[in-house]
Design a protein around this motif. Structure first.
Motif, PDB file in Angstrom:
ATOM      1  N   PHE A 149       5.938  16.384   1.541  1.00 21.69           N
ATOM      2  CA  PHE A 149       5.996  17.497   2.442  1.00 21.69           C
ATOM      3  C   PHE A 149       4.816  16.788   3.327  1.00 21.69           C
ATOM      4  O   PHE A 149       4.437  15.732   3.462  1.00 21.69           O
ATOM      5  CB  PHE A 149       4.970  18.422   1.288  1.00 21.69           C
ATOM      6  N   LYS A 150       4.757  17.917   4.260  1.00 23.55           N
ATOM      7  CA  LYS A 150       3.662  17.603   5.486  1.00 23.55           C
ATOM      8  C   LYS A 150       3.085  17.759   5.185  1.00 23.55           C
ATOM      9  O   LYS A 150       2.238  19.461   5.102  1.00 23.55           O
ATOM     10  CB  LYS A 150       4.633  17.815   6.442  1.00 23.55           C
ATOM     11  N   THR A 151       1.464  16.920   4.699  1.00 25.55           N
ATOM     12  CA  THR A 151       0.281  17.731   4.102  1.00 25.55           C
ATOM     13  C   THR A 151      -0.744  17.735   5.184  1.00 25.55           C
ATOM     14  O   THR A 151      -0.628  16.700   5.590  1.00 25.55           O
ATOM     15  CB  THR A 151      -0.205  17.265   2.888  1.00 25.55           C
ATOM     16  N   LEU A 152      -1.442  17.785   4.998  1.00 23.49           N
ATOM     17  CA  LEU A 152      -2.716  17.539   5.739  1.00 23.49           C
ATOM     18  C   LEU A 152      -3.360  16.471   6.308  1.00 23.49           C
ATOM     19  O   LEU A 152      -4.469  15.459   6.733  1.00 23.49           O
ATOM     20  CB  LEU A 152      -4.201  18.802   5.869  1.00 23.49           C
ATOM     21  N   ASN A 153      -3.486  15.687   4.608  1.00 26.66           N
ATOM     22  CA  ASN A 153      -3.732  14.760   4.929  1.00 26.66           C
ATOM     23  C   ASN A 153      -2.921  13.737   4.864  1.00 26.66           C
ATOM     24  O   ASN A 153      -1.569  13.041   4.362  1.00 26.66           O
ATOM     25  CB  ASN A 153      -4.240  14.092   3.393  1.00 26.66           C
ATOM     26  N   ALA A 154      -3.515  12.977   6.593  1.00 29.67           N
ATOM     27  CA  ALA A 154      -2.273  12.513   6.928  1.00 29.67           C
ATOM     28  C   ALA A 154      -2.142  10.708   8.023  1.00 29.67           C
ATOM     29  O   ALA A 154      -1.810  10.356   8.292  1.00 29.67           O
ATOM     30  CB  ALA A 154      -1.722  12.630   8.138  1.00 29.67           C
ATOM     31  N   LEU A 155      -3.615   9.905   6.299  1.00 28.45           N
ATOM     32  CA  LEU A 155      -4.167   9.244   7.346  1.00 28.45           C
ATOM     33  C   LEU A 155      -2.957   7.779   6.765  1.00 28.45           C
ATOM     34  O   LEU A 155      -3.804   7.310   8.043  1.00 28.45           O
ATOM     35  CB  LEU A 155      -5.621   8.692   6.013  1.00 28.45           C
ATOM     36  N   PRO A 156      -2.156   7.841   6.142  1.00 23.06           N
ATOM     37  CA  PRO A 156      -1.349   6.961   5.961  1.00 23.06           C
ATOM     38  C   PRO A 156      -0.757   6.166   7.800  1.00 23.06           C
ATOM     39  O   PRO A 156      -0.262   5.040   8.369  1.00 23.06           O
ATOM     40  CB  PRO A 156      -0.233   7.388   4.564  1.00 23.06           C
ATOM     41  N   TYR A 157      -0.285   8.080   8.201  1.00 27.87           N
ATOM     42  CA  TYR A 157      -0.020   8.087   9.977  1.00 27.87           C
ATOM     43  C   TYR A 157      -1.032   7.166  10.650  1.00 27.87           C
ATOM     44  O   TYR A 157      -0.215   7.057  11.900  1.00 27.87           O
ATOM     45  CB  TYR A 157       1.533   9.327   9.614  1.00 27.87           C
ATOM     46  N   VAL A 158      -2.235   7.645  10.734  1.00 27.38           N
ATOM     47  CA  VAL A 158      -3.155   7.268  11.116  1.00 27.38           C
ATOM     48  C   VAL A 158      -3.417   6.525  11.645  1.00 27.38           C
ATOM     49  O   VAL A 158      -2.713   5.572  12.456  1.00 27.38           O
ATOM     50  CB  VAL A 158      -3.965   8.008  10.741  1.00 27.38           C
ATOM     51  N   LEU A 159      -3.403   5.241  10.248  1.00 27.31           N
ATOM     52  CA  LEU A 159      -3.687   4.484  10.844  1.00 27.31           C
ATOM     53  C   LEU A 159      -2.288   3.341  10.657  1.00 27.31           C
ATOM     54  O   LEU A 159      -2.182   2.430  11.971  1.00 27.31           O
ATOM     55  CB  LEU A 159      -4.578   3.744   8.814  1.00 27.31           C
ATOM     56  N   ALA A 160      -1.128   3.914  10.892  1.00 29.08           N
ATOM     57  CA  ALA A 160       0.394   2.847  10.678  1.00 29.08           C
ATOM     58  C   ALA A 160       0.065   3.031  12.438  1.00 29.08           C
ATOM     59  O   ALA A 160       0.342   1.923  13.307  1.00 29.08           O
ATOM     60  CB  ALA A 160       1.693   3.803  10.122  1.00 29.08           C
ATOM     61  N   ASN A 161       0.379   4.265  13.424  1.00 29.81           N
ATOM     62  CA  ASN A 161       0.719   4.941  14.853  1.00 29.81           C
ATOM     63  C   ASN A 161      -0.872   4.118  15.115  1.00 29.81           C
ATOM     64  O   ASN A 161      -0.345   3.471  16.754  1.00 29.81           O
ATOM     65  CB  ASN A 161      -0.101   5.572  15.119  1.00 29.81           C
ATOM     66  N   GLN A 162      -2.563   4.466  14.299  1.00 30.12           N
ATOM     67  CA  GLN A 162      -2.865   2.717  15.277  1.00 30.12           C
ATOM     68  C   GLN A 162      -2.864   1.264  15.412  1.00 30.12           C
ATOM     69  O   GLN A 162      -3.013   0.781  16.458  1.00 30.12           O
ATOM     70  CB  GLN A 162      -4.679   2.740  14.392  1.00 30.12           C
ATOM     71  N   GLU A 163      -2.355   0.915  14.168  1.00 26.89           N
ATOM     72  CA  GLU A 163      -1.780  -0.164  14.234  1.00 26.89           C
ATOM     73  C   GLU A 163      -0.053  -0.484  15.824  1.00 26.89           C
ATOM     74  O   GLU A 163      -0.509  -2.009  16.220  1.00 26.89           O
ATOM     75  CB  GLU A 163      -0.910  -1.095  13.350  1.00 26.89           C
ATOM     76  N   ARG A 164       0.118   0.741  15.720  1.00 24.56           N
ATOM     77  CA  ARG A 164       1.089   0.389  16.764  1.00 24.56           C
ATOM     78  C   ARG A 164       0.631   0.568  18.046  1.00 24.56           C
ATOM     79  O   ARG A 164       1.654  -0.933  18.565  1.00 24.56           O
ATOM     80  CB  ARG A 164       1.905   1.719  16.362  1.00 24.56           C
ATOM     81  N   LYS A 165      -0.082   1.372  18.330  1.00 24.30           N
ATOM     82  CA  LYS A 165      -0.520   1.097  19.555  1.00 24.30           C
ATOM     83  C   LYS A 165      -1.493  -0.174  20.413  1.00 24.30           C
ATOM     84  O   LYS A 165      -1.268  -1.060  21.155  1.00 24.30           O
ATOM     85  CB  LYS A 165      -2.235   1.978  19.227  1.00 24.30           C
ATOM     86  N   ASP A 166      -2.562  -0.763  18.947  1.00 27.09           N
ATOM     87  CA  ASP A 166      -2.731  -2.143  18.693  1.00 27.09           C
ATOM     88  C   ASP A 166      -2.197  -3.039  19.549  1.00 27.09           C
ATOM     89  O   ASP A 166      -3.088  -4.175  19.382  1.00 27.09           O
ATOM     90  CB  ASP A 166      -3.801  -1.987  17.658  1.00 27.09           C
ATOM     91  N   ARG A 167      -0.899  -3.097  18.524  1.00 28.63           N
ATOM     92  CA  ARG A 167       0.216  -4.513  18.819  1.00 28.63           C
ATOM     93  C   ARG A 167       1.082  -4.122  19.788  1.00 28.63           C
ATOM     94  O   ARG A 167       2.246  -4.972  19.793  1.00 28.63           O
ATOM     95  CB  ARG A 167       1.079  -3.823  17.762  1.00 28.63           C
ATOM     96  N   GLY A 168       0.761  -3.024  20.334  1.00 33.87           N
ATOM     97  CA  GLY A 168       1.435  -2.929  21.548  1.00 33.87           C
ATOM     98  C   GLY A 168       3.377  -2.511  21.713  1.00 33.87           C
ATOM     99  O   GLY A 168       3.969  -2.582  22.078  1.00 33.87           O
TER     100      GLY A 168
END
Length: 274
Positions: A149-168
């Motif tokens: 389910f899509k819960t309001l606790n989405a920290l794994p996706y926040v951290l993953a996309n921060q990594e995506r951005k940092d790695r270009g």
């Protein structure tokens, strides 16, 4: 109608009766969404006169509400459609529907009634091609009763996309705690090998995406061979084509590691999101 604008979103909130959507000019703070992530959301597409794949969104939301023991009596699907039709006629919009537990309490809730909020913004289709793709080095997904389910606790996706951005990177792939492919940073993942489609099973802790369901239903309808399973990244490297999908559509992956994929559109699948 006077709308309260925050960045690019127009915000509306709903009465506990579920019958009225009003422009939001204030919000109860703190609330259980902020303090505990005690709720769910659905990201949907308002497609001129209907919500695309609405029945699937409602079914997933209902399942999540049952899991969290949230009262669904104020969920008024017809009222939501009527509100969007009157507010955004002949438009295509991105709609995020937040449903969270009302009231106070700390870890133990005082009740099960819900509050609802809509965040409505311009619809932007998925990019057709994502060039630079790699596996996350920092974030893994773990199984739990709410993984699908899509819960309001989405920290794994926040951290993953921060990594995506940092790695270009243009896309990042998440593995589960055992090393099996789970999903991408904000989408489900599919690949094709020898005309067979593959996608991770829900046992790999991926969200049960609505677009994932739509694609699998289509493959079943057309008798196109596919496999849901637990796959290692090496199997993705051997694919002929790979793509990710969410409510905004399909994006084709150009390469992963040393593998270069075909990005020729699978038009019969693209048409599902038009």
């Amino acid at each position: 109608m006077n709308n309260f604008m925050i960045e690019i979103d127009t915000i509306f909130t709903n009465s506990l009766s579920g019958n009225d959507w009003i422009s939001l000019d204030s919000s109860e703070i703190p609330n259980r969404a902020m303090n505990f992530g005690d709720g769910l959301f659905e990201t949907m597409v308002w497609d001129f006169k209907e919500i695309r794949f609405f029945e699937k969104h409602l079914k997933r939301l209902s399942g999540g509400m049952q899991l969290l023991n949230l009262d669904d009596s104020s969920i008024n699907a017809d009222g939501l459609i009527q509100f969007l039709a009157s507010s955004f006629p002949s438009q295509r919009m991105r709609v995020r529907w937040n449903v969270y537990r009302s009231g106070q309490g700390k870890y133990t809730p005082e009740g099960n009634e819900v509050k609802q909020m809509l965040q409505i913004s311009e619809f932007k289709p998925a990019p057709k091609i994502k060039k630079k793709v790699d596996v996350s080095l920092k974030t893994q997904l773990f199984p739990n009763s709410w993984s699908a389910f899509k819960t309001l606790n989405a920290l794994p996706y926040v951290l993953a996309n921060q990594e995506r951005k940092d790695r270009g990177l243009d896309e990042i792939i998440l593995l589960d705690h055992r090393g099996y492919i789970s999903e991408s940073g904000a989408s489900n993942i599919f690949w094709v090998k020898d005309e067979v489609f593959f996608t991770p099973a829900l046992s790999c802790s991926c969200i049960n995406g609505v677009s994932r369901q739509v694609i699998l239903d289509y493959l079943i309808l057309k008798n196109i061979p596919f496999e849901e399973g637990e796959f290692l990244p090496s199997e993705l490297e051997a694919a002929d084509q790979a793509f990710v999908s969410n409510c905004t559509g399909i994006s084709y992956l150009e390469s992963y590691n040393k593998t270069h994929y075909s990005t020729f559109p699978l038009q019969h699948l693209n048409d599902l999101f038009e």
